[in-house]
Design a protein around this motif. Structure first.
Motif, mmCIF file in Angstrom:
data_model
loop_
_atom_site.group_PDB
_atom_site.id
_atom_site.type_symbol
_atom_site.label_atom_id
_atom_site.label_comp_id
_atom_site.label_asym_id
_atom_site.label_seq_id
_atom_site.Cartn_x
_atom_site.Cartn_y
_atom_site.Cartn_z
ATOM 1 N N VAL A 78 49.842 45.577 23.358
ATOM 2 C CA VAL A 78 50.001 46.861 24.054
ATOM 3 C C VAL A 78 48.911 46.967 25.123
ATOM 4 C CG1 VAL A 78 50.006 49.377 23.760
ATOM 5 C CG2 VAL A 78 50.864 47.903 21.931
ATOM 6 N N LEU A 79 49.303 47.320 26.340
ATOM 7 C CA LEU A 79 48.325 47.447 27.426
ATOM 8 C C LEU A 79 47.459 48.686 27.203
ATOM 9 C CD1 LEU A 79 50.594 46.504 30.422
ATOM 10 C CD2 LEU A 79 48.433 45.405 29.859
ATOM 11 N N MET A 80 46.161 48.468 27.058
ATOM 12 C CA MET A 80 45.265 49.570 26.733
ATOM 13 C C MET A 80 44.497 50.081 27.951
ATOM 14 S SD MET A 80 45.839 50.018 23.621
ATOM 15 C CE MET A 80 44.573 51.098 22.989
ATOM 16 N N GLY A 81 44.089 49.170 28.866
ATOM 17 C CA GLY A 81 43.179 49.591 29.935
ATOM 18 C C GLY A 81 41.800 49.841 29.331
ATOM 19 N N GLY A 82 41.105 50.873 29.832
ATOM 20 C CA GLY A 82 39.801 51.200 29.256
ATOM 21 C C GLY A 82 38.685 51.088 30.275
ATOM 22 N N LYS A 83 37.569 51.735 29.970
ATOM 23 C CA LYS A 83 36.428 51.751 30.894
ATOM 24 C C LYS A 83 35.342 50.794 30.426
ATOM 25 C CE LYS A 83 36.511 56.195 33.199
ATOM 26 N NZ LYS A 83 37.698 56.883 32.764
ATOM 27 N N HIS A 84 34.402 50.533 31.342
ATOM 28 C CA HIS A 84 33.193 49.748 31.039
ATOM 29 C C HIS A 84 33.519 48.363 30.475
ATOM 30 C CE1 HIS A 84 31.432 53.562 31.864
ATOM 31 N NE2 HIS A 84 31.914 54.110 30.773
ATOM 32 N N LEU A 85 34.631 47.794 30.918
ATOM 33 C CA LEU A 85 34.952 46.421 30.501
ATOM 34 C C LEU A 85 34.237 45.458 31.444
ATOM 35 C CD1 LEU A 85 38.800 46.852 29.990
ATOM 36 C CD2 LEU A 85 37.073 46.785 28.207
ATOM 37 N N MET A 86 34.075 44.223 30.975
ATOM 38 C CA MET A 86 33.369 43.246 31.796
ATOM 39 C C MET A 86 34.027 41.881 31.591
ATOM 40 S SD MET A 86 29.399 43.408 31.726
ATOM 41 C CE MET A 86 28.326 42.595 32.787
ATOM 42 N N HIS A 87 34.149 41.109 32.648
ATOM 43 C CA HIS A 87 34.743 39.768 32.494
ATOM 44 C C HIS A 87 34.120 38.806 33.492
ATOM 45 C CE1 HIS A 87 37.698 36.806 31.319
ATOM 46 N NE2 HIS A 87 37.991 36.585 32.585
ATOM 47 N N ASP A 88 33.741 37.659 32.997
ATOM 48 C CA ASP A 88 33.229 36.607 33.884
ATOM 49 C C ASP A 88 34.396 35.699 34.250
ATOM 50 O OD1 ASP A 88 32.017 34.512 35.161
ATOM 51 O OD2 ASP A 88 30.277 34.466 33.824
ATOM 52 N N CYS A 89 34.740 35.682 35.537
ATOM 53 C CA CYS A 89 35.919 34.925 35.989
ATOM 54 C C CYS A 89 35.640 33.426 36.119
ATOM 55 C CB CYS A 89 36.398 35.459 37.331
ATOM 56 S SG CYS A 89 36.910 37.177 37.239
ATOM 57 N N GLY A 90 34.383 33.018 35.911
ATOM 58 C CA GLY A 90 34.074 31.592 36.023
ATOM 59 C C GLY A 90 33.991 31.157 37.476
ATOM 60 N N LEU A 91 33.906 29.836 37.676
ATOM 61 C CA LEU A 91 33.672 29.319 39.023
ATOM 62 C C LEU A 91 34.794 28.417 39.530
ATOM 63 C CD1 LEU A 91 29.878 28.497 38.570
ATOM 64 C CD2 LEU A 91 30.865 30.488 39.703
ATOM 65 N N SER A 92 35.854 28.227 38.718
ATOM 66 C CA SER A 92 36.887 27.303 39.207
ATOM 67 C C SER A 92 37.927 28.005 40.085
ATOM 68 C CB SER A 92 37.563 26.556 38.056
ATOM 69 O OG SER A 92 38.242 27.437 37.215
ATOM 70 N N ARG A 93 38.070 29.334 39.966
ATOM 71 C CA ARG A 93 38.907 30.102 40.904
ATOM 72 C C ARG A 93 38.179 31.401 41.219
ATOM 73 N NH1 ARG A 93 44.438 28.242 41.320
ATOM 74 N NH2 ARG A 93 44.861 29.869 42.830
ATOM 75 N N SER A 94 38.540 32.016 42.336
ATOM 76 C CA SER A 94 37.802 33.213 42.724
ATOM 77 C C SER A 94 38.360 34.447 42.015
ATOM 78 C CB SER A 94 37.876 33.405 44.232
ATOM 79 O OG SER A 94 39.124 33.951 44.575
ATOM 80 N N ILE A 95 37.652 35.563 42.179
ATOM 81 C CA ILE A 95 38.052 36.822 41.534
ATOM 82 C C ILE A 95 39.448 37.242 41.996
ATOM 83 C CG2 ILE A 95 37.468 39.299 41.438
ATOM 84 C CD1 ILE A 95 34.478 38.440 41.479
ATOM 85 N N GLY A 96 39.819 36.880 43.248
ATOM 86 C CA GLY A 96 41.146 37.227 43.777
ATOM 87 C C GLY A 96 42.288 36.702 42.920
ATOM 88 N N TYR A 97 42.073 35.566 42.255
ATOM 89 C CA TYR A 97 43.090 34.981 41.367
ATOM 90 C C TYR A 97 43.406 35.940 40.215
ATOM 91 C CZ TYR A 97 44.886 31.670 37.803
ATOM 92 O OH TYR A 97 45.634 31.042 36.840
#
Length: 379
Positions: A78-97
């Motif tokens: 179920v899609l929850m959403g939510g605030k104050h989440l954090m994610h490291d997208c790594g270095l193999s693709r950019s945040i735009g991906y």
């Protein structure tokens, strides 16, 4: 116990989109034969990172990967959403991906989404964070997405190979469903806006890019304004780089964009850094001229969006209420064609495609699947 029936797919192509549509349509999938013959078989680091991101914004999703990473079992939650989440997208693709699917999923969450993403903000492969601010958000508003709460704040820039960028994305939830659109008037270009950026290099690079791009546009129209965004210190990420993002706004409110960034390449397979000095980067003057030409090419091929936004446009049309949406685009990009196939497979929506020979554009019509935001809290 009800037995779960899975949709079976093969290969690694369109990975993000399959998982996005699987989540929206609540269709569990099994993806097999993920790069089985590569020297590095299985899922790539950015694909695993995307799965981790889905786990953060949904509740109760199940991800199973086999030992070699060549088979994935995904049951959406179920899609929850939510605030104050954090994610490291790594270095193999950019945040735009990660941004494109994240924005669409955020609209159908239980709560508005606010997430901090770390990684590469600008590279030459994926749309830059600037393009999402200048172009993608305007497109979403056409479909009835509220502009309050839709925001992307660039806190620091990051270029390949070391990244170090940070953005904060806020996505509001839609109260019921999107609005169907009739969007076939592309209008004439009335102004060009843009932004250049540079990290860990002289700000002079930005002036060269601006000057070169303006040299091309000023022959065509007077209203050209390209801003600069020079970052230094901790806001400049960990690698040197520079780039430019341009957007042409038309009289009918269409936004056509093009962007690029120049930096040292990602050296995933080698550990030697001594090549770094030998690698020649494209001069900023050439970068400005090239991207100005790319933007003019996008405008020339017609349509209400540029080629990188076609896939997202079709997806939004397909998610609309059961009403006719009609849009005009230029030549269909390979990504857009794959998107149409996946929309058919997951949502059962087929588009009527009519070439318009007088303008060499294509008009697409569909009746939306009527996806409603069922997970939102009912007040």
């Amino acid at each position: 116990m009800v037995k779960t029936s899975y949709m079976r797919l093969k290969g690694s192509q369109q990975f993000r989109q399959r998982l996005l549509l699987s989540t929206l349509s609540a269709t569990p999938v099994i993806i097999e034969d993920i790069r089985p013959d590569d020297s590095w078989p299985g899922l790539r680091s950015h694909e695993i990172s995307f799965l981790r991101l889905l786990e953060k914004i949904t509740d109760d999703c199940v991800v199973e990967i086999n030992e070699t990473g060549t088979k994935l079992k995904y049951k959406p939650g179920v899609l929850m959403g939510g605030k104050h989440l954090m994610h490291d997208c790594g270095l193999s693709r950019s945040i735009g991906y990660f941004l494109e699917p994240l924005i669409v999923l955020g609209l159908f969450g239980k709560k508005p989404l606010m997430i901090r993403l770390k990684g590469i903000t600008n590279d030459s492969k994926d749309p830059s964070v600037d393009t999402f601010r200048s172009t993608t958000f305007h497109m979403l508003k056409r479909f009835g997405v509220p502009s309050e709460g839709l925001n992307l704040k660039i806190e620091s820039r990051g270029c390949p190979p070391q990244g170090g960028g940070e953005v904060v994305l806020s996505v509001p939830i839609i109260q019921n469903s999107l609005s169907a659109v009739t969007w076939i008037d592309e209008g004439m270009v009335k102004r060009i806006r843009g932004v250049t950026f540079s990290t860990r290099v002289s700000s002079q690079f930005e002036h060269s890019m601006r000057h070169a791009a303006r040299g091309i546009f000023n022959r065509l129209l007077p209203d050209v304004n390209i801003e600069t965004d020079h970052k230094s210190g901790p806001d400049a990420g960990s690698s040197p780089g520079y780039g430019i993002s341009l957007v042409a706004e038309t009289t009918s409110g269409c936004f056509i964009s093009a962007d690029t960034a120049v930096s040292y390449s990602r050296r995933e397979d080698t550990d030697d850094i001594q090549d770094e000095e030998q690698e020649e980067l494209t001069p900023p003057v050439d970068v400005g001229e090239q991207i100005a030409s790319v933007l003019l090419g996008e405008v020339e091929q017609g349509g209400v969006v540029d080629s990188t936004h076609q896939g997202l446009l079709f997806l939004l049309c397909a998610l609309c209420p059961q009403d006719v949406s009609k849009v005009r685009v230029g030549k269909l990009s390979p990504y857009a064609i794959e998107t149409l196939r996946h929309i058919r497979d997951f949502l059962g929506i087929k588009f009527v495609i009519m070439p318009d020979p007088t303008t060499e554009t294509v008009i697409l019509k569909c009746v939306g699947c009527g996806l409603k935001n069922l997970s939102r809290k009912l007040s």
